[in-house]
Write an enzyme that holds these catalytic residues in place. Structure first.
Site, PDB file in Angstrom:
ATOM      1  N   HIS A  94       0.806  -1.400  -0.429  1.00  0.00           N
ATOM      2  CA  HIS A  94       0.126   0.434  -0.295  1.00  0.00           C
ATOM      3  C   HIS A  94       0.570   1.259  -0.147  1.00  0.00           C
ATOM      4  CE1 HIS A  94       1.068  -1.195   4.083  1.00  0.00           C
ATOM      5  NE2 HIS A  94      -0.080  -0.738   4.819  1.00  0.00           N
ATOM      6  N   TYR A  95       2.237   1.363   0.407  1.00  0.00           N
ATOM      7  CA  TYR A  95       3.161   2.509   1.186  1.00  0.00           C
ATOM      8  C   TYR A  95       3.344   2.486  -0.182  1.00  0.00           C
ATOM      9  CZ  TYR A  95       6.456   5.287   2.530  1.00  0.00           C
ATOM     10  OH  TYR A  95       7.969   6.717   3.135  1.00  0.00           O
TER      11      TYR A  95
END
Length: 250
Positions: A156-157
């Protein structure tokens, strides 16, 4: 400290109440800029203002970068308070929890993307019209080396920061003839409180990738951002500046 002249410039730093954002705000003030700190933590903003006020004009706005209306109101209020807007530093972001991609909670995926990628979009959308009216502007987006390499257990990051890199490139082309330049910084790990959000195994993994054998300092990030915010950065736009201790070699 090398002197970068930002006299008369008015800057916004999102996530400016602590960590890299606070270091950037400090360096911009030391360079002569007036600075507005945008953050969702009102208590931290008050503490940062107390720390910085001796350096120059400090304005604050309690903001939620995921909320377009909040950001539009903050941009209008900041422009009124400072007289104009010249510089936007999109620094606000979170690491999120560490997990395999298929084990990541969809809510956590959306939360990280909303803050890290939608946040800079909302801020650019609200601030760029002010810069265009001035006929001058500097935008610096804080991405990450994870956006180029993709860190395991942090999809996600990594995806959010890859998006910031592409947003930077698109904006750089769109604004290329407007005297508004847009660049981004891709740090490896900078030593801040964001490390408290991460598992120790993930921290050890990231440190093992850095040839210099240490994490970056907030002051080092601030120095690069200060130059990217200056008039000296005039023929560079849509570019990606690594700050990785040798991790990125391409």
């Amino acid at each position: 400290m090398n002197h970068i002249d930002l006299t008369g410039r008015c800057a916004i730093v999102t996530g400016g109440a602590r960590g890299i954002g606070l270091a950037i705000a400090t360096r911009l003030l030391q360079s002569g800029a007036r600075v507005s700190l945008w953050d969702m933590d009102a208590t931290a903003l008050a503490q940062a203002t107390e720390e910085l006020k001796a350096l120059g004009t400090v304005h604050t706005a309690v903001t939620d970068v995921t909320n377009a209306e909040s950001i539009e109101a903050a941009a209008a209020a900041t422009a009124a308070a400072l007289g104009k807007l010249d510089i936007l530093v999109n620094n606000a972001g979170i690491a999120g929890t560490n997990a395999k991609t298929w084990e990541t909670d969809p809510k956590e995926w959306r939360r990280v993307l909303d803050i890290n990628l939608n946040g800079p979009f909302h801020c650019c959308r609200a601030v760029i019209p002010h810069l265009l009216r001035n006929g001058y502007g500097r935008i610096v987006n804080i991405a990450s080396i994870a956006g180029k390499e993709g860190n395991p257990n942090a999809a996600h990051y990594s995806a959010s920061k890859a998006g910031v890199i592409s947003l930077t490139k698109s904006l750089g082309k769109e604004l290329a003839t407007s005297n508004v330049v847009v660049n981004c910084v891709t740090p490896a790990v900078i030593a801040t409180d964001i490390l408290k959000q991460m598992a120790q195994t993930h921290i050890d993994y990231m440190l093992s990738k850095i040839p210099m054998g240490r994490f970056g300092k907030t002051e080092e990030a601030a120095a690069l951002v200060a130059w990217l915010s200056s008039e000296d950065c005039s023929f560079t736009t849509g570019a990606v500046f690594d700050l990785s201790g040798g991790r990125a070699t391409y």
